[in-house]
Design an enzyme around this catalytic site. Structure first.
Site, PDB file in Angstrom:
ATOM      1  CG  LEU A 143      -2.055   0.963   1.249  1.00 27.91           C
ATOM      2  CD1 LEU A 143      -3.145   0.466   0.313  1.00 27.91           C
ATOM      3  CD2 LEU A 143      -2.600   1.116   2.656  1.00 27.91           C
ATOM      4  CG  HIS A 144       1.993   2.973  -3.133  1.00 31.64           C
ATOM      5  ND1 HIS A 144       1.763   1.642  -3.389  1.00 31.64           N
ATOM      6  CD2 HIS A 144       1.819   3.612  -4.295  1.00 31.64           C
ATOM      7  CE1 HIS A 144       1.487   1.489  -4.665  1.00 31.64           C
ATOM      8  NE2 HIS A 144       1.507   2.664  -5.250  1.00 31.64           N
ATOM      9  CD  GLN A 145      -2.793   9.180   1.104  1.00 35.67           C
ATOM     10  OE1 GLN A 145      -3.794   8.579   0.738  1.00 35.67           O
ATOM     11  NE2 GLN A 145      -2.804  10.020   2.098  1.00 35.67           N
TER      12      GLN A 145
END
Ligand SMILES: [Zn+2]
Length: 184
Positions: A143-145
């Site tokens: 996950l990465h924003q």
């Protein structure tokens, strides 16, 4: 470092001829954690760009480190300053974040916005996550924003992750500017 933007020339901002070169690079072959995952690997990349034997290697693009999450520049930025807030833990789903990870992801996102504003004075931002390959995540397993600074006239339509575009700028220079501007 943001000369392409201050020049106002979109044709100079984008470098579509380099797109083919980078698209396959660094794309993990599996969904497993570890050295094969760029977001597991990023926090461990050396600072100097030269290893102990003096051999040139990739320099760290990490801008800031928290306890559970960290901020790194996107190797394939859509705009100058395009940053990613990542968990250290190899986790794919937002609902699987611990409360501590969730909180710090938000806090580091806010700090990224503050630093980008101080360093580059963007006119606006795009922020968001793409979960799963069908959701447009380039590296779905970790996950990465995204935090993407925007300037008036940079583009009218913004497929944040479906396509990335390379900007001919110095990523280490951008990294240094953000570290300098990071809120204390
Ligand atoms: Zn990972």
């Amino acid at each position: 470092m943001c000369g392409a933007v201050s020049d106002g020339g979109v044709e100079r901002l984008w470098a579509p001829d380099r797109l083919a070169y980078v698209q396959g690079e660094n794309r993990p072959e599996s969904d497993e954690a570890g050295e094969g995952c760029p977001f597991c690997r990023a926090p461990n990349v050396g600072e100097t760009g030269v290893d102990e034997a003096g051999v040139e290697e990739a320099a760290s693009l990490v801008v800031a480190r928290g306890t559970h999450t960290y901020v790194v520049l996107n190797l394939y930025p859509y705009n100058p300053g395009h940053a990613l807030v990542c968990t250290y833990r190899h986790v794919a789903a937002y609902v699987d974040l611990t409360p501590e990870e969730t909180h710090e992801l938000a806090a580091l996102t806010q700090q990224t916005l503050v630093a980008l504003t101080a360093a580059f004075a963007p006119h606006g931002f795009n922020m968001g996550m793409n979960q799963g390959s069908v959701g447009g995540a380039g590296i779905a397993a970790h996950l990465h924003q995204h935090v993407v600074p925007r300037w008036g006239g940079d583009t009218n339509f913004m497929p944040v992750v479906a396509q990335t575009k390379v900007i001919p700028q110095s990523l280490p220079d951008t990294r240094d500017a953000l570290r300098e501007a990071w809120p204390r």
